[in-house]
Design an enzyme around this catalytic site. Sequence first.
Site, mmCIF file in Angstrom:
data_model
loop_
_atom_site.group_PDB
_atom_site.id
_atom_site.type_symbol
_atom_site.label_atom_id
_atom_site.label_comp_id
_atom_site.label_asym_id
_atom_site.label_seq_id
_atom_site.Cartn_x
_atom_site.Cartn_y
_atom_site.Cartn_z
ATOM 1 N N ARG A 123 0.820 -1.244 0.000
ATOM 2 C CA ARG A 123 0.000 0.000 0.000
ATOM 3 C C ARG A 123 0.838 1.271 0.000
ATOM 4 N NH1 ARG A 123 -2.809 -3.151 3.761
ATOM 5 N NH2 ARG A 123 -4.638 -4.127 2.806
ATOM 6 N N LYS A 145 2.105 11.969 -10.092
ATOM 7 C CA LYS A 145 1.142 11.196 -10.898
ATOM 8 C C LYS A 145 1.845 9.936 -11.379
ATOM 9 C CE LYS A 145 -2.074 14.611 -12.744
ATOM 10 N NZ LYS A 145 -2.595 15.238 -13.981
ATOM 11 N N GLU A 187 7.288 20.765 -23.232
ATOM 12 C CA GLU A 187 6.735 20.789 -21.873
ATOM 13 C C GLU A 187 7.298 21.962 -21.074
ATOM 14 O OE1 GLU A 187 4.302 18.962 -20.918
ATOM 15 O OE2 GLU A 187 4.280 17.281 -22.308
ATOM 16 N N LYS A 229 5.944 24.116 -11.724
ATOM 17 C CA LYS A 229 5.065 22.957 -11.509
ATOM 18 C C LYS A 229 4.943 22.641 -10.019
ATOM 19 C CE LYS A 229 3.865 18.276 -12.739
ATOM 20 N NZ LYS A 229 3.949 17.132 -13.611
ATOM 21 N N GLU A 239 -5.365 17.462 -8.271
ATOM 22 C CA GLU A 239 -6.062 18.019 -9.438
ATOM 23 C C GLU A 239 -7.555 18.225 -9.205
ATOM 24 O OE1 GLU A 239 -4.383 16.795 -13.231
ATOM 25 O OE2 GLU A 239 -6.342 17.038 -14.149
ATOM 26 N N ARG A 243 -4.470 22.390 -10.987
ATOM 27 C CA ARG A 243 -3.508 21.482 -11.625
ATOM 28 C C ARG A 243 -3.935 21.090 -13.036
ATOM 29 N NH1 ARG A 243 -0.040 16.426 -9.035
ATOM 30 N NH2 ARG A 243 1.016 15.919 -10.976
ATOM 31 N N ASN A 247 -2.540 20.839 -18.257
ATOM 32 C CA ASN A 247 -2.900 20.072 -19.449
ATOM 33 C C ASN A 247 -3.178 20.941 -20.666
ATOM 34 O OD1 ASN A 247 -2.754 17.484 -18.228
ATOM 35 N ND2 ASN A 247 -4.649 17.939 -17.156
ATOM 36 N N HIS A 250 -3.381 19.455 -24.159
ATOM 37 C CA HIS A 250 -3.403 17.990 -24.053
ATOM 38 C C HIS A 250 -4.622 17.347 -24.706
ATOM 39 C CE1 HIS A 250 -0.180 16.887 -20.938
ATOM 40 N NE2 HIS A 250 0.144 18.028 -21.509
ATOM 41 N N HIS A 254 -3.781 14.658 -27.195
ATOM 42 C CA HIS A 254 -4.111 13.231 -27.060
ATOM 43 C C HIS A 254 -4.862 12.735 -28.287
ATOM 44 C CE1 HIS A 254 -3.678 13.084 -22.406
ATOM 45 N NE2 HIS A 254 -2.549 12.844 -23.029
ATOM 46 N N HIS A 267 4.701 12.523 -27.607
ATOM 47 C CA HIS A 267 3.769 13.246 -26.743
ATOM 48 C C HIS A 267 4.050 14.759 -26.757
ATOM 49 C CE1 HIS A 267 1.147 14.042 -23.370
ATOM 50 N NE2 HIS A 267 2.160 14.585 -22.703
HETATM 51 P P1 NAD Z 1 9.947 7.524 -22.742
HETATM 52 O O1 NAD Z 1 10.022 7.171 -21.324
HETATM 53 O O2 NAD Z 1 9.346 6.545 -23.674
HETATM 54 O O3 NAD Z 1 11.400 7.904 -23.257
HETATM 55 C C1 NAD Z 1 11.569 8.299 -24.593
HETATM 56 C C2 NAD Z 1 12.632 7.452 -25.304
HETATM 57 O O4 NAD Z 1 13.929 7.878 -24.872
HETATM 58 C C3 NAD Z 1 12.566 5.972 -25.004
HETATM 59 O O5 NAD Z 1 12.896 5.259 -26.148
HETATM 60 C C4 NAD Z 1 13.638 5.791 -23.935
HETATM 61 O O6 NAD Z 1 14.146 4.479 -23.874
HETATM 62 C C5 NAD Z 1 14.674 6.753 -24.418
HETATM 63 N N1 NAD Z 1 15.570 7.279 -23.405
HETATM 64 C C6 NAD Z 1 15.270 7.678 -22.163
HETATM 65 N N2 NAD Z 1 16.327 8.270 -21.597
HETATM 66 C C7 NAD Z 1 17.335 8.204 -22.493
HETATM 67 C C8 NAD Z 1 18.667 8.661 -22.492
HETATM 68 N N3 NAD Z 1 19.161 9.371 -21.480
HETATM 69 N N4 NAD Z 1 19.438 8.403 -23.576
HETATM 70 C C9 NAD Z 1 18.908 7.745 -24.643
HETATM 71 N N5 NAD Z 1 17.644 7.335 -24.719
HETATM 72 C C10 NAD Z 1 16.871 7.567 -23.655
HETATM 73 O O7 NAD Z 1 9.131 8.893 -22.954
HETATM 74 P P2 NAD Z 1 9.068 10.256 -22.141
HETATM 75 O O8 NAD Z 1 8.804 11.286 -23.148
HETATM 76 O O9 NAD Z 1 10.197 10.418 -21.212
HETATM 77 O O10 NAD Z 1 7.767 10.052 -21.249
HETATM 78 C C11 NAD Z 1 6.504 9.838 -21.811
HETATM 79 C C12 NAD Z 1 5.612 9.180 -20.770
HETATM 80 O O11 NAD Z 1 5.494 10.060 -19.657
HETATM 81 C C13 NAD Z 1 4.222 8.877 -21.241
HETATM 82 O O12 NAD Z 1 3.883 7.585 -20.802
HETATM 83 C C14 NAD Z 1 3.357 9.915 -20.540
HETATM 84 O O13 NAD Z 1 2.054 9.449 -20.279
HETATM 85 C C15 NAD Z 1 4.122 10.106 -19.267
HETATM 86 N N6 NAD Z 1 3.907 11.408 -18.615
HETATM 87 C C16 NAD Z 1 3.590 11.390 -17.305
HETATM 88 C C17 NAD Z 1 3.407 12.576 -16.632
HETATM 89 C C18 NAD Z 1 3.140 12.556 -15.165
HETATM 90 O O14 NAD Z 1 2.835 13.607 -14.592
HETATM 91 N N7 NAD Z 1 3.261 11.410 -14.519
HETATM 92 C C19 NAD Z 1 3.555 13.799 -17.304
HETATM 93 C C20 NAD Z 1 3.892 13.781 -18.656
HETATM 94 C C21 NAD Z 1 4.068 12.567 -19.315
HETATM 95 N N1 GLY Z 2 1.466 16.447 -16.438
HETATM 96 C C1 GLY Z 2 0.354 17.002 -15.755
HETATM 97 C C2 GLY Z 2 0.427 16.894 -14.279
HETATM 98 O O1 GLY Z 2 1.404 16.465 -13.713
HETATM 99 O O2 GLY Z 2 -0.519 17.219 -13.642
#
Ligand code: NAD
Ligand code: GLY
Length: 375
Positions: A123, A145, A187, A229, A239, A243, A247, A250, A254, A267
Site C-alpha cells: 500500500r 502522478k 513541456e 510545476k 487536481e 492542476r 494540461n 493535451h 491526445h 507526446h
Molecule cells: P519515454 O520514457 O518513452 O522515453 C523516450 C525514449 O527515450 C525511449 O525510447 C527511452 O528508452 C529513451 N531514453 C530515455 N532516456 C534516455 C537517455 N538518457 N538516452 C537515450 N535514450 C533515452 O518517454 P518520455 O517522453 O520520457 O515520457 C513519456 C511518458 O510520460 C508517457 O507515458 C506519458 O504518459 C508520461 N507522462 C507522465 C506525466 C506525469 O505527470 N506522470 C507527465 C507527462 C508525461
Molecule cells: N502532467 C500534468 C500533471 O502532472 O498534472
Amino acid sequence: MNEADTQTIEVALGARRYPVWIGRGLLGDSARWRARLRGRHALVISNTTVAPLYLDRVARGLEGLRWSSFLLEDGEAHKNFGNAGRALEALAALGATRDACVIALGGGVVGDLAGFAAACWMRGIDFIQMPTTLLAMVDSSVGGKTGVNMPAGKNLVGAFHQPRAVVADIDTLATLPDREYRAGLAEVVKGAAIGDTDFFGWLETNADALARRETATLVEAIARKVRYKAGVVARDETEQGERALLNLGHTFGHALETAGRYAVLLHGEAVAIGMVLAARLSERLGMASAAETTRLRQLLDRLGLPVALPEGMAPEHLLELMHLDKKNTAGTLRLILWRGIGKAEIVAGVDEAAVLKTLAEATSDHALSGRTIHP
Ligand code: NAD
Ligand code: GLY
C-alpha cells in the site's frame, strides 16, 4: 558548469517535502540521494535502452544494500498492468519490506510504471525518480502522478504517489535523441505559456541556446519549469482545480496522438501542436489575440517543434477522440484555453462547432503552417 552548480527545488505538500536536484554528475553523487533511502532493499526499474547506459552509475551507489533491477522493453506499449505486476513480483522476490525503495531510472514510461508499483507494494513504499529524458525531468518525475495504460486508454489507472526525491542528472541527456529532446522542450514552453510570463520572455531570449543544449541555460530552464510545476502541485496535489491547467494543449494533443496510433507524434510534439490549436480556438472564442498565438507558435518553431497538423487527420475524427478525454464531464468538452501568455483557464461546455472550425482551419490555413509531420 560543474557538480557544485546543482540547483535544488523543494516540492512542499504540507508537512511532506522532497527535493528535486538538477545538475551534472548526480547519478554518481550517491552520498546525496542514498541518504533518502530508509531501508536495506532497493529495486531499480529501468528499460533495455537506458539500463546499459546508466545503471552502473546507480549500482555503485547501492553497494551494501540488497537490491535488484527490473527492466522493461522500450516503449509506451510496455507501460501496462502486466509489467506493473511483474515489477511487484520483483519486489516480492527481493523480499522488499515496508521501508524498501523503488528507483525509477528512465523516461516518463519507466517513471510512471515504477511509481505505480511503489504506490501498490504494501500500500505504498518510497520511490526515487531518476529521470533521463528532458520530458521526465521537467514534467513526469515531479508531482506524483503515477500509472499505467489500459487497452481502453492511456493513463487510465494510477495513483497519486509522491517520490522521496528527484535526481535529474543532465549528463544523461547527452545520449537522448534530438527529437526526444525537443519534445521535452515543448513541456518547458507549456509551463511558461500557462502561468509564467517572465519565463516565457526568458525562453524567447534563450531559445537558440536551448536548441543547442547549452548546459547552464538548460539547467536554468529545467529549474524554472520545475519550480512552476512544484507551486501548482503544492496548491492542488490531486487536481481538484488549478492542476488541470498543466494540461494546456493535451486534449487536442491526445486526439492527435491517438489518431496517429502513437506512431506519428511524440507526446511533446502533440502537446506543441495542441497548444497552438488551443490558442487558435481561444482567439476564435474572443479570449486571446492573434499576436499572442503568433508568439507561442514562433517560439515552438524556433525550438524545432511541429506547430501544424500532421497530414491526413480528419477534423471530425479528432473531435470524436477529444470526447474521450478524462477532463470532460457529462459528455461536454472541458478544455484548457488561454487569455494569452501566462494566463490559462479551464473552460467547460466549449462550443463544438468552434472546435471543429479551428481543426478544419488548421488543416488548410497557412497561418498555422510550420514544421509538419508527414505520417
Ligand atoms: P519515454 O520514457 O518513452 O522515453 C523516450 C525514449 O527515450 C525511449 O525510447 C527511452 O528508452 C529513451 N531514453 C530515455 N532516456 C534516455 C537517455 N538518457 N538516452 C537515450 N535514450 C533515452 O518517454 P518520455 O517522453 O520520457 O515520457 C513519456 C511518458 O510520460 C508517457 O507515458 C506519458 O504518459 C508520461 N507522462 C507522465 C506525466 C506525469 O505527470 N506522470 C507527465 C507527462 C508525461
Ligand atoms: N502532467 C500534468 C500533471 O502532472 O498534472
